[in-house]
Design a protein around this motif. Sequence first.
Motif, PDB file in Angstrom:
ATOM      1  N   ALA A  13       9.701  -7.267   1.342  1.00 16.03           N
ATOM      2  CA  ALA A  13       9.690  -6.249   2.001  1.00 16.03           C
ATOM      3  C   ALA A  13      10.526  -5.286   2.818  1.00 16.03           C
ATOM      4  CB  ALA A  13       8.847  -6.733   3.708  1.00 16.03           C
ATOM      5  N   GLU A  14      11.748  -5.807   2.469  1.00 13.56           N
ATOM      6  CA  GLU A  14      13.448  -4.893   2.532  1.00 13.56           C
ATOM      7  C   GLU A  14      13.347  -4.270   1.384  1.00 13.56           C
ATOM      8  OE1 GLU A  14      16.778  -3.361   3.725  1.00 13.56           O
ATOM      9  OE2 GLU A  14      15.239  -4.602   5.069  1.00 13.56           O
ATOM     10  N   VAL A  15      12.811  -4.849   0.198  1.00 13.15           N
ATOM     11  CA  VAL A  15      12.563  -3.404  -0.895  1.00 13.15           C
ATOM     12  C   VAL A  15      12.199  -2.229  -0.762  1.00 13.15           C
ATOM     13  CG1 VAL A  15      12.767  -3.346  -3.170  1.00 13.15           C
ATOM     14  CG2 VAL A  15      13.932  -5.262  -2.642  1.00 13.15           C
ATOM     15  N   GLU A  16      11.051  -2.814  -0.720  1.00 12.19           N
ATOM     16  CA  GLU A  16       9.937  -2.078  -0.337  1.00 12.19           C
ATOM     17  C   GLU A  16      10.014  -1.355   0.683  1.00 12.19           C
ATOM     18  OE1 GLU A  16       5.818  -3.983   0.028  1.00 12.19           O
ATOM     19  OE2 GLU A  16       6.051  -4.582  -2.600  1.00 12.19           O
ATOM     20  N   GLY A  17      10.623  -1.183   1.760  1.00 14.79           N
ATOM     21  CA  GLY A  17      11.758  -0.770   2.563  1.00 14.79           C
ATOM     22  C   GLY A  17      12.199   1.124   2.422  1.00 14.79           C
ATOM     23  N   ILE A  18      12.782   0.125   1.453  1.00 25.74           N
ATOM     24  CA  ILE A  18      14.130   0.569   0.609  1.00 25.74           C
ATOM     25  C   ILE A  18      13.557   1.887  -0.413  1.00 25.74           C
ATOM     26  CG2 ILE A  18      15.975   0.845  -0.661  1.00 25.74           C
ATOM     27  CD1 ILE A  18      17.034  -2.006  -0.103  1.00 25.74           C
ATOM     28  N   PHE A  19      12.711   1.514  -1.124  1.00 26.90           N
ATOM     29  CA  PHE A  19      11.824   2.080  -1.572  1.00 26.90           C
ATOM     30  C   PHE A  19      11.179   3.574  -0.613  1.00 26.90           C
ATOM     31  CE2 PHE A  19      11.164  -0.644  -5.420  1.00 26.90           C
ATOM     32  CZ  PHE A  19      12.192  -0.558  -6.062  1.00 26.90           C
ATOM     33  N   PHE A  72       6.993  -2.508  -5.389  1.00 24.78           N
ATOM     34  CA  PHE A  72       6.942  -0.791  -5.471  1.00 24.78           C
ATOM     35  C   PHE A  72       5.918  -0.188  -4.174  1.00 24.78           C
ATOM     36  CE2 PHE A  72       2.853  -1.763  -6.811  1.00 24.78           C
ATOM     37  CZ  PHE A  72       1.877  -1.290  -6.145  1.00 24.78           C
ATOM     38  N   ASP A  73       6.061   1.169  -3.679  1.00 23.87           N
ATOM     39  CA  ASP A  73       5.331   1.555  -2.045  1.00 23.87           C
ATOM     40  C   ASP A  73       4.203   1.760  -2.555  1.00 23.87           C
ATOM     41  OD1 ASP A  73       4.938   2.654   0.310  1.00 23.87           O
ATOM     42  OD2 ASP A  73       6.022   4.127   0.041  1.00 23.87           O
ATOM     43  N   GLU A  74       3.653   0.893  -2.200  1.00 24.06           N
ATOM     44  CA  GLU A  74       1.991   0.839  -1.893  1.00 24.06           C
ATOM     45  C   GLU A  74       1.241   1.567  -1.489  1.00 24.06           C
ATOM     46  OE1 GLU A  74       0.284  -2.903  -1.177  1.00 24.06           O
ATOM     47  OE2 GLU A  74       1.487  -3.913  -2.904  1.00 24.06           O
ATOM     48  N   THR A  75       2.401   2.731  -0.001  1.00 24.62           N
ATOM     49  CA  THR A  75       1.449   3.941   0.080  1.00 24.62           C
ATOM     50  C   THR A  75       1.286   5.290  -0.993  1.00 24.62           C
ATOM     51  OG1 THR A  75       3.686   4.591   0.959  1.00 24.62           O
ATOM     52  CG2 THR A  75       2.273   3.085   2.161  1.00 24.62           C
ATOM     53  N   THR A  76       2.181   5.001  -1.434  1.00 23.09           N
ATOM     54  CA  THR A  76       2.739   6.108  -2.605  1.00 23.09           C
ATOM     55  C   THR A  76       1.801   6.207  -4.031  1.00 23.09           C
ATOM     56  OG1 THR A  76       4.440   5.306  -3.632  1.00 23.09           O
ATOM     57  CG2 THR A  76       4.700   6.660  -1.628  1.00 23.09           C
ATOM     58  N   SER A  77       1.273   5.030  -4.469  1.00 21.36           N
ATOM     59  CA  SER A  77       0.566   4.920  -6.094  1.00 21.36           C
ATOM     60  C   SER A  77      -0.185   3.078  -5.476  1.00 21.36           C
ATOM     61  CB  SER A  77       1.792   4.973  -6.970  1.00 21.36           C
ATOM     62  OG  SER A  77       2.990   4.217  -6.782  1.00 21.36           O
ATOM     63  N   GLY A  78      -0.907   3.206  -6.801  1.00 22.29           N
ATOM     64  CA  GLY A  78      -1.721   1.557  -7.223  1.00 22.29           C
ATOM     65  C   GLY A  78      -1.433   1.030  -8.330  1.00 22.29           C
TER      66      GLY A  78
END
Length: 280
Positions: free
Chosen positions: A61-67, A91-97
């Motif tokens: 969660a911390e890493v995905e927040g950084i991304f 990865f940041d799932e809000t930007t890609s899948g």
Amino acid sequence: GIYYFAIDEIAVREKKHEMSATLDAYHDRLDHYFSEIEHTLLYLAQIPELRRLAEDPTQEAEVEGIFKRFLAQHPDLSVIAYGTVYGDYYFDETTSGVPEDFDPRTRPWFQLGIGLEPGQVGYTDIYRYIGTDTFILSIDTPILNEAGEVMGVLDIVVDLSQWIEDYNDYVIGTKGYTFVTKNDKFVIHPDLDLIDTPIPWDDVKAISLAPVDTLLTLNVEGEPMIFESRVLDRLGIVLWAAGYDRELMSGFNETFRNSLILLGILLVGIVVLISLLSGF
């Protein structure tokens, strides 16, 4: 005739200098842009949470927040992701899948990055992303845990749409254009059908295979054509500007021709005036 030839030569040199200066400026802009991305990538690779993530998934969660925060500050970048040697993908799932069975270890960017030395940065080839039909490339570096073992690859995906659009806007005359090559193929070209096809001109191909800044004049379909190149070492590509020799002078020739017409009219007027005055 000699006077016209001298002015003609000066104008050609000025046009070629303008062409070279524009190409230099574009090269320097890209080099600076990718240099900044490299520095950012290497900085992120040292973040403790990222270095521990492969062996401690509670850091996810911390890493995905950084991304997420990183992408919000860099809208020109498409994806930042981390693939581990265990096949995990963060990865940041809000930007890609990605598909559920996605394994980053099978991807060219991961295979490139896993073979790099610590602190090194690698670039994939430019390729078309089918999902958005845009051109992208990946910039990668290995991630080490605190024991110095390689745990995976940090990957930044750059959407090249804007700089390709800017580059293709740089035209020379009505028929000139710009393009990018790597090895023996076009990687960027205004004619999209030519992308990833062999370069048809042997001299241009030779420069692309052994990159060097150069200026060539070649006969293309019966007309002299100027090709100028700049090597972008970071990406291993060659930026090209191409223009027809006769078009580099088109504006000057028109101006010079108009000047001669005005001069002729002036001379005729002077002759008529002298004739009238001599009659008195």
